[in-house]
Design an enzyme around this catalytic site. Sequence first.
Site, PDB file in Angstrom:
ATOM      1  N   TYR A 126     -20.756   6.419  27.583  1.00 38.52           N
ATOM      2  CA  TYR A 126     -20.155   7.740  27.589  1.00 38.52           C
ATOM      3  C   TYR A 126     -20.826   8.709  28.565  1.00 38.52           C
ATOM      4  CZ  TYR A 126     -18.085   6.103  23.208  1.00 38.52           C
ATOM      5  OH  TYR A 126     -17.415   5.389  22.258  1.00 38.52           O
ATOM      6  N   HIS A 179     -35.935  -5.312  35.699  1.00 34.86           N
ATOM      7  CA  HIS A 179     -36.597  -5.001  34.426  1.00 34.86           C
ATOM      8  C   HIS A 179     -35.905  -5.723  33.265  1.00 34.86           C
ATOM      9  CE1 HIS A 179     -39.434  -2.452  32.210  1.00 34.86           C
ATOM     10  NE2 HIS A 179     -38.492  -2.305  31.284  1.00 34.86           N
ATOM     11  N   ARG A 217     -46.051  -1.497  31.216  1.00 38.62           N
ATOM     12  CA  ARG A 217     -45.097  -0.790  30.376  1.00 38.62           C
ATOM     13  C   ARG A 217     -45.499   0.645  30.043  1.00 38.62           C
ATOM     14  NH1 ARG A 217     -42.505  -4.784  25.768  1.00 38.62           N
ATOM     15  NH2 ARG A 217     -42.128  -6.596  27.098  1.00 38.62           N
TER      16      ARG A 217
END
Length: 855
Positions: free
Chosen positions: A130, A87, A41
């Site tokens: 968006y 993931h 990570r």
Amino acid sequence: MARKTTAPPVEPFDEKIVDIDVASEMESSFLEYAYSVIYARALPDARDGLKPVQRRILYMMADMGLRPDRPYVKSSRVIGEVMGKLHPHGDQAIYDALVRLAQDFSLRLPLVDGHGNFGSLDDGPAAPRYTEARLAPPSTAMTAGLDEDVVDFVPNYDNKLTQPEVLPSAIPNLLVNGASGIAVGMATNMAPHNLVEVVAAGQHLLANPAATLEDVMRFVPGPDLPTGGKIVGLDGIRDAYRSGRGTFRTRATARIENITPRRRGITITELPYLVGPEKVVEKIADGVKAKKIQGVANVQDLTDRTHGMRLVVEVKTGFDPEAVLEQLYRTTPLEDSFGINNVALVGGQPRTLGLLELLRVWVEHRIEVVRRRTAYRLGKRKERLHLVEGLLLAIVDIDEVIQVIRSSDDAGIARARLMDVFDLSEPQATYILDLQLRRLTKFSRIELEKEQSELEKEIAALEEILGSDAVLRRVVSTEMGDVAATYGTPRRTVLLDSAGGATTSAAAAPGGARGRKPAEISLEIADAPTHVLLSATGLLARTAVAPAAAPTASEGDQLDLDGVALGAPGAPGASGAVSRHGRRHAHDALRGDVMTTSRSDIGLVTTAGRMLRVSALELPSIPPTDGAPSLSGGIPVSELVELAPGEEALAVVSLADDAPTLALGTAGGVVKRVAASDVPSNKDEWTVIGLKDGDSVVGAAPAGDDDEVVFISSDSSLLHYAASAVRPQGRAGGGIAGISLAAGQTVVFFGVARAAVRPELTVVTVGGSAGQLPGVGGGSVKVTPYELYPGKGRATGGVRSHRFLKGEDRLVLAWVGEGPARAVGGAGQPVELPAPDHRRDGSGTPLAAPISAIG
């Protein structure tokens, strides 16, 4: 009556209890968790500079075909593909990583091309529904060759798909874009660098494997931050390049300029790395409220997409902008520290790496990628050549091949017979069986022979690469250079050994900029001696350098004022004090100069006979240039005071009690002297001469009793006499007769010849015709020593100074000052003047070009 029932007996539960030591269990679980965070990570791989989530995003976008030349897709779609296939750690974590890959203020070379609101340093991005995204052009270099066995692929989280263990990374991404992350017990924080510089260092390391840190630092002198700015102090950078840890200070890029006509300010165009403008504005406002910051009048954020970053800090009148800027550096995020901690994964293990180690890891990775790609391509070329050779054999005896195939019962028998009859391999025989009949033409044979030749050449070249380490390194170096040429950009961050000024002694040590003790800085402008200058075009400025010490400007000198051409002193009648300060500056002529102090007031005399009070502090300070004022940064008089239509500023004078009397001359031939002490202390403007209707002041200058006043009229009469002949009057007085004028004539010049420089004075007269303005049309010019003109009594007609040529009937311009005189045209270009003429009333020399100003 309820029926009674009995429950079945409970059989004993077969329990199995295992005693576990809590400390051992916690240690084991924590180590597994820490390893997962570190490896899967938080920390980037030193080879491609990517964390696993970033690598999966780029790989999946490449797999989806979201290349730079393809349309954008919704970010939500990318997140869904990455989360569902590679993931499974939540959509927000994936989107945060995607956003950072697209931010040009976070990465030196963004890898994702974002469309929409991807956030700023002060605000977060819009929701993924968006925004849209696709790969940025540099990402093609990061993922190129994934289909050519250049890296190992590993299973995904559910072992149903595979993903690359590392990307090919033709770009040194870890150094170019930096990295930041917090793992368990360790963290990483790496600064971005310039791609061209890092690639040059990598090429040097390829050619010289034994290169030292000093060698590569000649190519990579320091970080190159996406937001530009300045890095102050390089000792911390050298420490980081050597050991992997260090601290350096970053500063905003700022300049001092005119914010309003009366106020100077600080314009900030680049901020330190990861510092947003709203944070800076907030810190400045808090500092002003807490009285920790002085001299700041206002802060405006004028940042937009057209002009980029722009913060404007207005400085109060009387405060030194340079000192205020140093104060802002000390107390606000305009100066910040960056701590380098180069921790990355090497072989799956976290290591702290210096610059040389980081370069070596990437260079070795690229060598391995190119080697594997070459081996893959070599295998593919050999396979293809094998098939082409078999096909050529078949085409030579194509009739027998067809007969063998037609006489066979099935494809297996046909394959076996072809292999036996023509001595073909199984792949060759299979390829012939799958062949289309149209490939059996004569033209196809020519194509196959050409392809065979090209394949043989490619195979030889690939074998040469694999067979020679030097050739392999040369190929890698060439590809590095191509990447730098394609995606490289100029350096943005300026590197400075020290800050200079009051903070020069502060080292970039741990603790950052806030940990050092600043030197005392005077914020207010000192009340030091200064000169206030008035140009012929009505521009005012102040300078600490005395113009008397300035070297004479040579022909062609180009000193300008913020790009404005400074030229003509205006209509006939423009004049000024005849003193050693009346020297020319190309692109302008000085109309007035007065010695005062920075915090004093000066008087501005206008053609309407008014005196206007102006504070020297309100004038921009122009820097010296080789001992002379450069006139850069002046402002128009009309921006400081209100002038009536047609009214002009003529002179600047001192308002001190010990200043000499002021002499004024009008177009109608009136002269007046006013005592310097006759200055109202409670007014900003007052009358210094009572003018008759239609009259105007043409010149004003200080005049002591030992000085002389000088008139030159439009009919070329020059009159000078002792200033003591003019008795000082009060402010309301209208003056007395100064020169006797013929009918229809006016005064074109009035000035004061100071006794100290009188022998050095020169008279310049320019003849023309009625209605002609200075700088327009032809005419003649004459230069004569002042000492040739005898003095006469006040109110007389003087002596002739210029004999007119044919077509001339008046003087359009005149000047008396310390020689050698110089002239400029309307555009500020120098105009050559003739040699001095010792004939007092001789005619002039025809003008080579129109003259607009003389100084």
